[in-house]
Motif scaffolding. Structure first.
Motif: not given
Length: 239
Positions: A20, A22, A203, A216, A218, A232-233, A236, A239
């Motif tokens: 998690q 970012p 992503n 991953r 972003l 968006e962060m 992220y 998800q």
């Protein structure tokens, strides 16, 4: 009490495994007279605004060594931490991005493809050395950015670039980014054999059991405002 401890430990492991933290990915930065904002380009002033929003919101950067160590220990990531990465060796990563990162007390990770070194509009050997000396992480992005089917010579794409970057920087090169974010089991195996500690895609969620080699990132859209980037962060991380 034992049951609560077990549940807490499982949740902690899942949090770390789901990565998690970012990890932001930028590509080209446009400057005066070239203003362009899309998935692969961000205007210098827009990039500045995004970094300012991160800084004003209390974000700070960590580097892959810390991230990988925390994952290995199943420990949570620091609050409001992120990693900022740059792909494809553009010269503006040194002339534009690095000074802005320094202004906001951020450090970055620069994934370098070695075929472009010293070529016009790309990072020079001196730029790469300076980035490393300034506390940023220099990492590998292959020799010439192949598609998955284009890895004809594993040594040329994975081993030699790592050795070349280590010679330039005088520091170990432990991290790798897959061109186009694309990978398969064969590529992962060869990345491990080449001596990389971890590898970054784009992503998709990390693959269970292969988290360190499917980290991953972003892809940051140059059209996003600072507020949109924060949004968006936040997504992220869920998800």
């Amino acid at each position: 009490m034992k049951r609560l401890i077990v549940i807490w430990c499982c949740c902690l492991s899942l949090t770390t495994t789901a990565q998690q933290l970012p990890v932001l990915c930028y590509h080209n930065i446009t400057t005066a007279g070239q203003h362009k904002n899309d998935l692969l380009h961000i205007d210098r002033d827009q990039f500045d605004r995004q970094l300012k929003t991160l800084s004003d919101s209390g974000y700070h950067t960590i580097l892959p060594d810390e991230m990988v160590a925390l994952m290995a220990q199943h420990k949570p990531f620091p609050p409001r931490a992120c990693i900022i990465t740059f792909d494809d060796s553009h010269d503006v990563h040194y002339s534009v991005a690095a000074p802005l990162l320094q202004h906001y007390h951020f450090k970055g990770v620069f994934f370098v493809m070695t075929v472009t070194l010293n070529k016009p509009h790309y990072l020079s050997v001196a730029n790469v050395k300076a980035l490393s000396d300034e506390g940023h992480v220099v990492a590998s992005h292959t020799w010439d950015h192949p598609f998955p089917a284009g890895y004809k010579d594993w040594n040329k794409e994975l081993v030699t670039p790592r050795q070349q970057l280590e010679k330039i920087t005088g520091r170990p090169v432990w991290y790798f980014a897959y061109p186009f974010g694309a990978y398969n089991d064969s590529i992962i195996m060869h990345v491990k054999q080449a001596g990389y500690k971890a590898a970054f895609q784009l992503n998709r969620l990390p693959v269970a059991g292969k988290e360190l080699y499917t980290l991953r990132r972003l892809m940051v859209d140059g059209r996003w405002s600072g507020a949109q980037l924060l949004h968006e962060m936040a997504l992220y991380g869920t998800q």
